[in-house]
Design an enzyme around this catalytic site. Structure first.
Site, PDB file in Angstrom:
ATOM      1  N   ASP A  14       0.865  -1.197   0.000  1.00 44.81           N
ATOM      2  CA  ASP A  14       0.000   0.000   0.000  1.00 44.81           C
ATOM      3  C   ASP A  14       0.898   1.243   0.000  1.00 44.81           C
ATOM      4  O   ASP A  14       2.086   1.174   0.318  1.00 44.81           O
ATOM      5  CB  ASP A  14      -0.911   0.008   1.235  1.00 44.81           C
ATOM      6  CG  ASP A  14      -1.802   1.249   1.272  1.00 44.81           C
ATOM      7  OD1 ASP A  14      -2.420   1.569   0.240  1.00 44.81           O
ATOM      8  OD2 ASP A  14      -1.852   1.922   2.318  1.00 44.81           O
ATOM      9  N   SER A  15       0.281   2.389  -0.292  1.00 44.64           N
ATOM     10  CA  SER A  15       1.024   3.646  -0.263  1.00 44.64           C
ATOM     11  C   SER A  15       1.438   4.017   1.165  1.00 44.64           C
ATOM     12  O   SER A  15       2.223   4.935   1.356  1.00 44.64           O
ATOM     13  CB  SER A  15       0.146   4.764  -0.815  1.00 44.64           C
ATOM     14  OG  SER A  15      -0.981   4.928   0.013  1.00 44.64           O
ATOM     15  N   TYR A  46      -0.515   8.791  -2.343  1.00 43.84           N
ATOM     16  CA  TYR A  46      -0.421   8.535  -3.779  1.00 43.84           C
ATOM     17  C   TYR A  46      -1.574   9.223  -4.526  1.00 43.84           C
ATOM     18  O   TYR A  46      -1.435   9.574  -5.691  1.00 43.84           O
ATOM     19  CB  TYR A  46      -0.547   7.029  -4.064  1.00 43.84           C
ATOM     20  CG  TYR A  46       0.706   6.206  -3.892  1.00 43.84           C
ATOM     21  CD1 TYR A  46       1.806   6.678  -3.185  1.00 43.84           C
ATOM     22  CD2 TYR A  46       0.784   4.926  -4.434  1.00 43.84           C
ATOM     23  CE1 TYR A  46       2.940   5.899  -3.025  1.00 43.84           C
ATOM     24  CE2 TYR A  46       1.910   4.141  -4.287  1.00 43.84           C
ATOM     25  CZ  TYR A  46       2.987   4.629  -3.578  1.00 43.84           C
ATOM     26  OH  TYR A  46       4.106   3.845  -3.429  1.00 43.84           O
ATOM     27  N   GLY A  47      -2.697   9.367  -3.863  1.00 36.96           N
ATOM     28  CA  GLY A  47      -3.957   9.764  -4.503  1.00 36.96           C
ATOM     29  C   GLY A  47      -3.971  11.112  -5.189  1.00 36.96           C
ATOM     30  O   GLY A  47      -4.863  11.409  -5.971  1.00 36.96           O
ATOM     31  N   CYS A  77      -4.341  -1.277  -2.146  1.00 40.93           N
ATOM     32  CA  CYS A  77      -4.461   0.162  -2.342  1.00 40.93           C
ATOM     33  C   CYS A  77      -5.317   0.368  -3.578  1.00 40.93           C
ATOM     34  O   CYS A  77      -4.949  -0.089  -4.678  1.00 40.93           O
ATOM     35  CB  CYS A  77      -3.061   0.752  -2.535  1.00 40.93           C
ATOM     36  SG  CYS A  77      -3.042   2.513  -2.933  1.00 40.93           S
ATOM     37  N   THR A  79      -5.895   3.086  -5.178  1.00 46.87           N
ATOM     38  CA  THR A  79      -5.230   4.011  -6.089  1.00 46.87           C
ATOM     39  C   THR A  79      -4.192   3.282  -6.939  1.00 46.87           C
ATOM     40  O   THR A  79      -4.196   3.390  -8.174  1.00 46.87           O
ATOM     41  CB  THR A  79      -4.561   5.136  -5.273  1.00 46.87           C
ATOM     42  OG1 THR A  79      -5.543   5.714  -4.410  1.00 46.87           O
ATOM     43  CG2 THR A  79      -3.969   6.202  -6.156  1.00 46.87           C
ATOM     44  N   GLU A 156      -2.276   8.690   8.193  1.00 44.07           N
ATOM     45  CA  GLU A 156      -0.837   8.411   8.236  1.00 44.07           C
ATOM     46  C   GLU A 156      -0.209   8.999   9.513  1.00 44.07           C
ATOM     47  O   GLU A 156       0.756   8.472  10.030  1.00 44.07           O
ATOM     48  CB  GLU A 156      -0.131   8.994   6.999  1.00 44.07           C
ATOM     49  CG  GLU A 156      -0.339   8.187   5.732  1.00 44.07           C
ATOM     50  CD  GLU A 156       0.418   6.852   5.734  1.00 44.07           C
ATOM     51  OE1 GLU A 156       1.610   6.836   6.054  1.00 44.07           O
ATOM     52  OE2 GLU A 156      -0.217   5.829   5.409  1.00 44.07           O
ATOM     53  N   CYS A 188     -10.931   3.622  -0.279  1.00 50.48           N
ATOM     54  CA  CYS A 188      -9.499   3.804  -0.058  1.00 50.48           C
ATOM     55  C   CYS A 188      -9.192   2.995   1.193  1.00 50.48           C
ATOM     56  O   CYS A 188      -9.932   3.075   2.184  1.00 50.48           O
ATOM     57  CB  CYS A 188      -9.164   5.281   0.169  1.00 50.48           C
ATOM     58  SG  CYS A 188      -7.516   5.572   0.834  1.00 50.48           S
ATOM     59  N   THR A 189      -8.113   2.224   1.148  1.00 48.60           N
ATOM     60  CA  THR A 189      -7.858   1.292   2.256  1.00 48.60           C
ATOM     61  C   THR A 189      -7.446   1.995   3.550  1.00 48.60           C
ATOM     62  O   THR A 189      -7.411   1.378   4.608  1.00 48.60           O
ATOM     63  CB  THR A 189      -6.788   0.256   1.851  1.00 48.60           C
ATOM     64  OG1 THR A 189      -5.605   0.957   1.422  1.00 48.60           O
ATOM     65  CG2 THR A 189      -7.300  -0.619   0.725  1.00 48.60           C
ATOM     66  N   HIS A 190      -7.140   3.275   3.471  1.00 46.47           N
ATOM     67  CA  HIS A 190      -6.850   4.022   4.703  1.00 46.47           C
ATOM     68  C   HIS A 190      -8.125   4.301   5.516  1.00 46.47           C
ATOM     69  O   HIS A 190      -8.080   4.412   6.744  1.00 46.47           O
ATOM     70  CB  HIS A 190      -6.202   5.369   4.373  1.00 46.47           C
ATOM     71  CG  HIS A 190      -4.733   5.293   4.105  1.00 46.47           C
ATOM     72  ND1 HIS A 190      -4.210   4.766   2.958  1.00 46.47           N
ATOM     73  CD2 HIS A 190      -3.669   5.705   4.854  1.00 46.47           C
ATOM     74  CE1 HIS A 190      -2.882   4.854   2.993  1.00 46.47           C
ATOM     75  NE2 HIS A 190      -2.541   5.428   4.138  1.00 46.47           N
TER      76      HIS A 190
HETATM   77  N1  DGL Z   1      -4.645   3.556   0.491  1.00 50.27           N
HETATM   78  C1  DGL Z   1      -4.756   4.064  -0.824  1.00 50.27           C
HETATM   79  C2  DGL Z   1      -6.058   3.632  -1.486  1.00 50.27           C
HETATM   80  O1  DGL Z   1      -6.619   2.623  -1.139  1.00 50.27           O
HETATM   81  C3  DGL Z   1      -4.551   5.518  -1.116  1.00 50.27           C
HETATM   82  C4  DGL Z   1      -3.909   6.406  -0.172  1.00 50.27           C
HETATM   83  C5  DGL Z   1      -3.049   7.464  -0.814  1.00 50.27           C
HETATM   84  O2  DGL Z   1      -3.578   8.438  -1.378  1.00 50.27           O
HETATM   85  O3  DGL Z   1      -1.864   7.279  -0.737  1.00 50.27           O
HETATM   86  O4  DGL Z   1      -6.520   4.280  -2.400  1.00 50.27           O
END
Ligand code: DGL
Length: 259
Positions: A14-15, A46-47, A77, A79, A156, A188-190
């Site tokens: 993941d990011s 990353y998004g 992730c 993204t 984060e 988004c997994t966060h």
């Molecule tokens: N966890 C990532 C997802 O599922 C994105 C988080 C990020 O923007 O880095 O999309």
């Protein structure tokens, strides 16, 4: 398949910390498997990045896992999946490469009254993959894609509850709470880390769904199909790496805090 290959670890990427919400579910479903996680927190989020950069970083992260000898890859992730999954499947043809997408199908199947809000990153929502997903369900349902720039940064930084995140989420959801919400998809997994905070704003009656269950199910199915299920009878090891370096992040919290 040799016994050796079966007992190799499954790699999660993941990011940052988000993918731990998916790996947690996979550990519950397959405790005898061994897991290696790489979070690229040094480069999160990353998004909001360009596709070319998301792809470069994702390929680099996956290479790290391949070098560790993984038997399967989970891009945990949304993204990175949206942008890089096809390239990854081309590159690593011999092993399962599982991605994640916003759990719109399970949300639709709940058949709740009201609209479905999909919270995700800008990058996920502007990709063709998402357009295709919307195409499947948009005709019979009111679906509202909601980009959430800034939310990943709170997570984060370990800010999962309290005044600051409440204010941020309330502002984000403000124009949507005035009409009935049936379900919210955490694309988004966060975001599962702040599920409780979201629920406090929209109310307990709104279903909040994420893609961890479906992804873990797909991983299990692929391992079985390719005869890669571990023979281990005891719990497998779990190793967590992060590009920020181990000392900077209390990684254990991330597995505990996903509700
Ligand atoms: N966890 C990532 C997802 O599922 C994105 C988080 C990020 O923007 O880095 O999309």
């Amino acid at each position: 398949m040799s016994k050796n290959m079966k007992d190799m670890p499954i790699g999660f990427f993941d990011s940052g910390l988000g993918g731990l919400s998916v790996m947690k579910k996979a550990i519950e479903d397959m405790p005898e498997e061994e897991f290696i996680y790489l979070g690229d927190s040094a480069n999160a989020p990353y998004g909001i990045k360009e596709n070319i950069e998301i792809k470069r970083l994702t390929l680099k992260g996956i290479e790290f896992l391949i070098d560790k000898g993984v038997k399967a890859i989970v891009v945990a992730c949304n993204t990175a999946t949206s942008v890089a999954i096809e390239d990854l499947r081309m590159k690593y043809k011999g092993i399962p490469v599982i991605g994640i997408e916003p759990a719109l199908k399970p949300a639709v199947e709940l058949k709740r009254d009201g609209k479905i809000i999909i919270m995700a990153t800008n990058a996920t929502l502007k990709e063709k993959k998402f357009e295709k997903l919307m195409g499947k369900y948009a005709h019979d349902n009111v679906i509202v894609p909601l980009p959430c720039p800034g939310l990943v940064e709170y997570i984060e930084n370990g800010i999962l509850e309290g005044k600051e995140i409440d204010y941020f989420l309330r502002t984000l959801l403000k124009e949507h709470i005035s009409s009935k919400i049936g379900a919210i998809v955490l694309g988004c997994t966060h975001y599962p880390f702040v599920k409780k905070a979201i629920s406090n704003i929209v109310g307990d009656e709104v279903a909040i769904v994420d893609g961890s269950k479906g992804t873990s199910r797909e991983l299990k199915r692929k391992l079985m199909e390719m005869d890669l299920v571990s023979n281990r009878i005891s719990r497998g090891n779990i190793e967590i790496f992060n590009t920020l370096g181990k000392e900077k992040i209390d990684l254990s919290f991330s597995l505990i805090n996903v509700k």
